[in-house]
Design a protein around this motif. Sequence first.
Motif, PDB file in Angstrom:
ATOM      1  N   GLY A  22     -50.238  18.328 110.406  1.00 29.61           N
ATOM      2  CA  GLY A  22     -49.895  19.102 111.605  1.00 29.61           C
ATOM      3  C   GLY A  22     -49.504  20.548 111.315  1.00 29.61           C
ATOM      4  O   GLY A  22     -48.888  21.207 112.150  1.00 29.61           O
ATOM      5  N   LYS A  23     -49.906  21.066 110.169  1.00 31.23           N
ATOM      6  CA  LYS A  23     -49.517  22.425 109.749  1.00 31.23           C
ATOM      7  C   LYS A  23     -50.054  23.508 110.688  1.00 31.23           C
ATOM      8  O   LYS A  23     -49.333  24.422 111.089  1.00 31.23           O
ATOM      9  N   THR A  24     -51.336  23.390 111.030  1.00 37.68           N
ATOM     10  CA  THR A  24     -51.937  24.397 111.911  1.00 37.68           C
ATOM     11  C   THR A  24     -51.287  24.339 113.296  1.00 37.68           C
ATOM     12  O   THR A  24     -50.928  25.371 113.881  1.00 37.68           O
ATOM     13  N   GLU A  25     -51.094  23.125 113.787  1.00 30.73           N
ATOM     14  CA  GLU A  25     -50.443  22.918 115.085  1.00 30.73           C
ATOM     15  C   GLU A  25     -49.028  23.516 115.097  1.00 30.73           C
ATOM     16  O   GLU A  25     -48.612  24.168 116.061  1.00 30.73           O
ATOM     17  N   PHE A  26     -48.302  23.313 114.032  1.00 31.78           N
ATOM     18  CA  PHE A  26     -46.923  23.798 113.870  1.00 31.78           C
ATOM     19  C   PHE A  26     -46.881  25.323 114.020  1.00 31.78           C
ATOM     20  O   PHE A  26     -46.060  25.862 114.765  1.00 31.78           O
ATOM     21  N   GLN A  57     -42.829  12.800 115.276  1.00 36.42           N
ATOM     22  CA  GLN A  57     -41.764  11.871 115.658  1.00 36.42           C
ATOM     23  C   GLN A  57     -41.972  11.313 117.062  1.00 36.42           C
ATOM     24  O   GLN A  57     -41.286  10.379 117.479  1.00 36.42           O
ATOM     25  N   ASP A  58     -42.916  11.869 117.812  1.00 38.00           N
ATOM     26  CA  ASP A  58     -43.231  11.337 119.146  1.00 38.00           C
ATOM     27  C   ASP A  58     -44.062  10.056 119.069  1.00 38.00           C
ATOM     28  O   ASP A  58     -44.183   9.340 120.065  1.00 38.00           O
ATOM     29  N   LEU A  59     -44.620   9.746 117.916  1.00 36.00           N
ATOM     30  CA  LEU A  59     -45.448   8.538 117.800  1.00 36.00           C
ATOM     31  C   LEU A  59     -44.565   7.304 117.607  1.00 36.00           C
ATOM     32  O   LEU A  59     -43.545   7.356 116.921  1.00 36.00           O
ATOM     33  N   THR A  70     -60.942  12.272 110.535  1.00 42.76           N
ATOM     34  CA  THR A  70     -59.979  11.755 111.499  1.00 42.76           C
ATOM     35  C   THR A  70     -59.817  12.756 112.623  1.00 42.76           C
ATOM     36  O   THR A  70     -59.176  12.493 113.615  1.00 42.76           O
ATOM     37  N   LYS A  71     -60.392  13.930 112.458  1.00 40.49           N
ATOM     38  CA  LYS A  71     -60.337  14.975 113.477  1.00 40.49           C
ATOM     39  C   LYS A  71     -61.518  15.908 113.261  1.00 40.49           C
ATOM     40  O   LYS A  71     -62.245  15.784 112.284  1.00 40.49           O
ATOM     41  N   GLU A  72     -61.701  16.864 114.168  1.00 40.75           N
ATOM     42  CA  GLU A  72     -62.898  17.709 114.148  1.00 40.75           C
ATOM     43  C   GLU A  72     -62.866  18.806 113.081  1.00 40.75           C
ATOM     44  O   GLU A  72     -63.843  19.093 112.432  1.00 40.75           O
ATOM     45  N   GLU A  73     -61.669  19.442 112.953  1.00 37.06           N
ATOM     46  CA  GLU A  73     -61.608  20.638 112.116  1.00 37.06           C
ATOM     47  C   GLU A  73     -60.472  20.581 111.107  1.00 37.06           C
ATOM     48  O   GLU A  73     -59.457  19.946 111.341  1.00 37.06           O
ATOM     49  N   THR A  74     -60.669  21.289 109.998  1.00 34.55           N
ATOM     50  CA  THR A  74     -59.650  21.336 108.948  1.00 34.55           C
ATOM     51  C   THR A  74     -59.490  22.769 108.458  1.00 34.55           C
ATOM     52  O   THR A  74     -60.431  23.568 108.549  1.00 34.55           O
ATOM     53  N   THR A  75     -58.308  23.094 107.964  1.00 33.88           N
ATOM     54  CA  THR A  75     -58.061  24.441 107.442  1.00 33.88           C
ATOM     55  C   THR A  75     -58.677  24.563 106.049  1.00 33.88           C
ATOM     56  O   THR A  75     -58.432  23.714 105.192  1.00 33.88           O
TER      57      THR A  75
END
Length: 176
Positions: free
Chosen positions: A15-19, A125-127, A42-47
Motif C-alpha cells: 500500500g506504499k503508493t496508496e499511502f 487495518q480495515d480488513l 494481484t492488481k493491475e499496476e506496480t511501482t
Amino acid sequence: MQTVKMVITGPFNAGKTEFIRSVSEIDVVSTERKISDSSARTKEETTVAMDFGRITVDRDLVLYLFGTPGQKRFDFMWEILSEGMLGFVVLVDSARPETFREARRILDIFRSYASTPYVVAANKQDLDDAWSTDDLRIALKVQPGVKLLPCVARDKESVKSVLLELLYSILDTTSE
Ligand SMILES: Nc1nc2c(ncn2[C@@H]2O[C@H](COP(=O)(O)OP(=O)(O)OP(=O)(O)O)[C@@H](O)[C@H]2O)c(=O)[nH]1
Ligand SMILES: [Mg+2]
C-alpha cells in the motif's frame, strides 16, 4: 524552511503508493506500470522506480515522501532512494502473513543504509483478517522501543498520524 525526506518502503502490494497518494498535496509523481509477470498479478499496476509526494506540515516544515518499488526485481532503486533520508516507514499488509518475512528483510536492509529513526505501519487495518499490532510486533520481531502503528493507507488522517509519529522520532534525535 526545513525539508525532511522520508522513505516509504515495504513488500509488494503493501500500500506504499496508496499511502503517499492519500496525503500528498501535489499530484504524486508515480512510475507505475502494468504488471506483466502473471505470478504477481494481484492488481493491475506496480511501482517500478519510485513515487514522489509532498506535504506541508506548517510554514517552516515540508515533508518529501519517496515511495519505493516493492518487487525484488526493482530493488536496485532502494539504496538510491534512501540517500539523504531522515527517516523511513516500513508498511506491512497486516492481512498477508506470507509477506511478513519479506517486510522484516526490507526493514533490516533499510537499517543498514542509515541509522535513522523508523516506524512500522500495520496497514490495511480495515480488513477483517488484519493482524493486530501486538501480534505483528511478535511476528516481525519489532523491538519494544520501535513504534508499530495501525494504519489504513486509504485514510488521509491515518497516514498523517503515522508520518507525525515518524517526524516526532526524527525531531527527538536531532534535538539531542
Ligand atoms: N483495504 C485496504 N486496501 C488497501 C489499503 N492500502 C492499499 N490498499 C490496496 O492494496 C493494493 C496495493 O496498493 P499499492 O499502493 O499499489 O501498493 P504498493 O505497496 O505501492 O505496491 P507495489 O508498488 O507494487 O510494491 C491496492 O489495491 C490498494 O488499493 C488499505 O489501507 N486498506
Ligand atoms: Mg507502489
